[in-house]
Scaffold this motif. Structure first.
Motif, PDB file in Angstrom:
ATOM      1  N   THR A  17       0.834  -1.207   0.000  1.00  0.00           N
ATOM      2  CA  THR A  17       0.000   0.000   0.000  1.00  0.00           C
ATOM      3  C   THR A  17       0.864   1.249   0.000  1.00  0.00           C
ATOM      4  O   THR A  17       0.628   2.190  -0.767  1.00  0.00           O
ATOM      5  N   GLN A  18       1.895   1.246   0.821  1.00  0.00           N
ATOM      6  CA  GLN A  18       2.803   2.390   0.848  1.00  0.00           C
ATOM      7  C   GLN A  18       3.495   2.560  -0.498  1.00  0.00           C
ATOM      8  O   GLN A  18       3.585   3.671  -1.028  1.00  0.00           O
ATOM      9  N   GLU A  19       3.969   1.474  -1.073  1.00  0.00           N
ATOM     10  CA  GLU A  19       4.671   1.540  -2.352  1.00  0.00           C
ATOM     11  C   GLU A  19       3.761   2.016  -3.486  1.00  0.00           C
ATOM     12  O   GLU A  19       4.190   2.733  -4.381  1.00  0.00           O
ATOM     13  N   VAL A  20       2.504   1.600  -3.455  1.00  0.00           N
ATOM     14  CA  VAL A  20       1.557   2.018  -4.499  1.00  0.00           C
ATOM     15  C   VAL A  20       1.402   3.531  -4.496  1.00  0.00           C
ATOM     16  O   VAL A  20       1.464   4.179  -5.549  1.00  0.00           O
ATOM     17  N   PHE A  21       1.230   4.110  -3.325  1.00  0.00           N
ATOM     18  CA  PHE A  21       1.024   5.555  -3.269  1.00  0.00           C
ATOM     19  C   PHE A  21       2.320   6.334  -3.477  1.00  0.00           C
ATOM     20  O   PHE A  21       2.287   7.445  -4.018  1.00  0.00           O
ATOM     21  N   MET A  22       3.448   5.747  -3.110  1.00  0.00           N
ATOM     22  CA  MET A  22       4.729   6.399  -3.439  1.00  0.00           C
ATOM     23  C   MET A  22       4.934   6.400  -4.954  1.00  0.00           C
ATOM     24  O   MET A  22       5.395   7.379  -5.530  1.00  0.00           O
ATOM     25  N   ALA A  23       4.583   5.295  -5.603  1.00  0.00           N
ATOM     26  CA  ALA A  23       4.683   5.220  -7.063  1.00  0.00           C
ATOM     27  C   ALA A  23       3.745   6.231  -7.702  1.00  0.00           C
ATOM     28  O   ALA A  23       4.090   6.853  -8.718  1.00  0.00           O
TER      29      ALA A  23
END
Length: 129
Positions: A53-59
């Motif tokens: 989830t964190q990586e998705v929004f950072m992307a």
């Protein structure tokens, strides 16, 4: 910048890409629960789901321009990014299972004689060859 409460995802993304932090927060609050549940269902791990989830929004922050509304909704795009991250996490965490060593010939190849049982009549022919 003041956000309209009924702003759609595309509008929030456009504002976010222009640097509006409130637009990102609104988009995050709207979509993070669904992305987390998707990643949790796919991975079976709360830790992986949180990381994904964190990586998705950072992307999304880094690469907002990659989203093409003509190809689908922003939610579908986020699920696709989440799927790719989950698969990478699962591949990285997959245990390595070694295979037993095969008998080796002179050049490192398995010799035909070593692959045939000694009790097999055809094996005797192969060994003689």
């Amino acid at each position: 910048m003041t956000l309209r409460p009924n702003a759609n995802d595309d509008e929030l993304l456009r504002l976010m890409a222009a640097g509006d932090e409130d637009a990102f927060v609104a988009l995050y609050r709207r979509r993070q629960g669904a992305v987390y549940r998707f990643a949790l269902q796919m991975s079976g791990s709360a830790a992986v789901a949180e990381e994904v989830t964190q990586e998705v929004f950072m992307a999304l922050i880094r690469e907002a321009k990659r989203y093409d509304p003509a190809r689908g909704s922003l939610a579908a795009y986020l699920y696709g990014v989440a799927r790719n991250h989950v698969l990478r996490c699962l591949e990285k965490d997959r245990p390595y299972v070694s295979m037993p060593d095969e008998p080796q010939g002179e050049k490192g190849n398995a010799t035909p004689a070593a692959l045939v049982s000694k009790d097999d009549p055809a094996g005797a022919l192969v060994r003689r060859e």
